[in-house]
Design an enzyme around this catalytic site. Sequence first.
Site, mmCIF file in Angstrom:
data_model
loop_
_atom_site.group_PDB
_atom_site.id
_atom_site.type_symbol
_atom_site.label_atom_id
_atom_site.label_comp_id
_atom_site.label_asym_id
_atom_site.label_seq_id
_atom_site.Cartn_x
_atom_site.Cartn_y
_atom_site.Cartn_z
ATOM 1 N N TYR A 2 0.853 -1.191 0.000
ATOM 2 C CA TYR A 2 0.000 0.000 0.000
ATOM 3 C C TYR A 2 0.888 1.241 0.000
ATOM 4 C CZ TYR A 2 -3.055 3.748 1.420
ATOM 5 O OH TYR A 2 -3.728 4.944 1.451
ATOM 6 N N GLU A 37 -3.476 7.542 -4.052
ATOM 7 C CA GLU A 37 -3.237 6.231 -3.435
ATOM 8 C C GLU A 37 -3.012 5.142 -4.478
ATOM 9 O OE1 GLU A 37 -5.960 4.815 0.011
ATOM 10 O OE2 GLU A 37 -6.638 3.699 -1.744
#
Length: 377
Positions: A101, A189
Site C-alpha cells: 500500500y 493512493e
Amino acid sequence: MKLQEYQSKLLFAQRGIPIPKGKVAATAQEARDIADELGGRVVIKSQVLVGGRGKAGGIKLAKSANEAEDLAARILGMTIKGLPVRKVLVDEAADIQKEIYLGVTNDRAARKPVMICSSEGGVEIEEVARTDPGKIIREHIDPLMGLRDYQARNIALGIGLARDYWKQFGQIAGALYQTYVDTDATLAEINPLVITGDKRLVALDGKIVLDDNALYRHADLAEMRDLDEESPQETEARKYGLSYVKLDGEIGCMVNGAGLAMGTMDIVKFFGGSPANFLDIGGGAQADKVTAALRIILSDLKVRAVLINIFGGITRCDEVARGILSALKEVNTKVPMVVRLVGTNEEEGRRLLADANMITATSLADAAQKAVKAAKG
Ligand code: GDP
Ligand code: MN
C-alpha cells in the site's frame, strides 16, 4: 471529486509510475477486442467510485479473449454498492508476488502532507490500521522541500522492502507525491503497488480524490468528472452551489452553514431520529437556491419529515420563506415540515409561511423533537 481508477492511473503514468497496459470498455465486445490486443490474459475491472470492488466480485481474471468477453458482460451488468457498472478497465494481467500500500494525504494536525505505506497492501488501509497498526509507516513531507530521497528510503526500509527495489520505489514514491501536488489532491493512493514475478514495481490500482475547492484551476481535471457516476441530486446540488451529502436516514435537513448543519444532524440523532442528508445552503442564499435545496431533499423517497433550520445573518429569513413557498408550488408533497427561523427578517419570514401548513418551532431542540415526531407519525 473522485477520479476513476483508469483516470488516476493515467495521471500516475504521465509522471512516470509504471501501470499495466490497458484500455476502458463500455461493452463486452470492446472488452474482447482489447483482451485480444493484450494477448488474452487480462483482468476485467469494474470502474465505479467505491473501494472493495475485488471483494464485491467486480474484478475478475480472464485467461482468454473469450472469457474476457463473458466476464465483462457479467460485470457490466452488476451494481456495486448501489452503483451500476457502466465501464470496465481491461488491463494486462499481472503476475503478483507481493502487494504494497502506498498513499499520500493531508495530515491536518501536522499541517503537512503525509506519505503512508504498508507491506500489507491489497486490503483497505483502514483495515490494516485496525488489525495491524504496526505495519503502517508514516513519513511527513515538508511542502517546501518535497519528498526527500532519504524519506523514501526510510519508508522502504520500514516496510522491509528488499534493497533491489529501493530505486524503483523511490521514483514511484516521488512521482506519487508529485501527482498529489500537481492535481491539488486530498488523496493519491496506489493499492496495491505490486512486485511482479519479473521484479518490477507496478501500480495495479489507483485512486485520486481532488480538492473541489481547487478544481477551478484544473479545467482538464474538472472535465474528467463522470456525470454518469454522480447521483442526479449531487449534480443538481453542485449546479446551485449547495453542499449536499446524501445519507440513509428519514429526516431531511435544510440548514445554512456547515457547522450549524452538523449541529442539526447531531441533535436530530440525539432525539432519536436519523438525518437523510447533510445540506448547507450557504450564506446569503436566495429563494432559487432554497427551492432547489427543498426539491433535492424531497426527491429522496425515504424522507418522512423535513427540518428547516435557518439562522438568519446574511441569509435572510424572508428569502428562505419565499424559496420554500416556491418549492411547494413546484413539488406537491405531503411530507411534514418543521421550520425554525431566527434572525434577520424572521417576522416577515414567519408571516409568509403562516398559511403554508408548516410546523413552527422556537428552539433547535424543539424543532428536532417535532421533526422526529412528525417522521414517526
Ligand atoms: P479494489 O478491490 O477496488 O481495491 O480493486 P483493486 O484494483 O485493488 O483489485 C483488488 C485485488 O484484485 C488486488 O489487490 C489484487 O489482489 C487483485 N488483482 C487486481 N489486478 C490483478 C491482476 O492483474 N492480476 C492478479 N493476479 N490479481 C489482480
Ligand atoms: Mn485497491
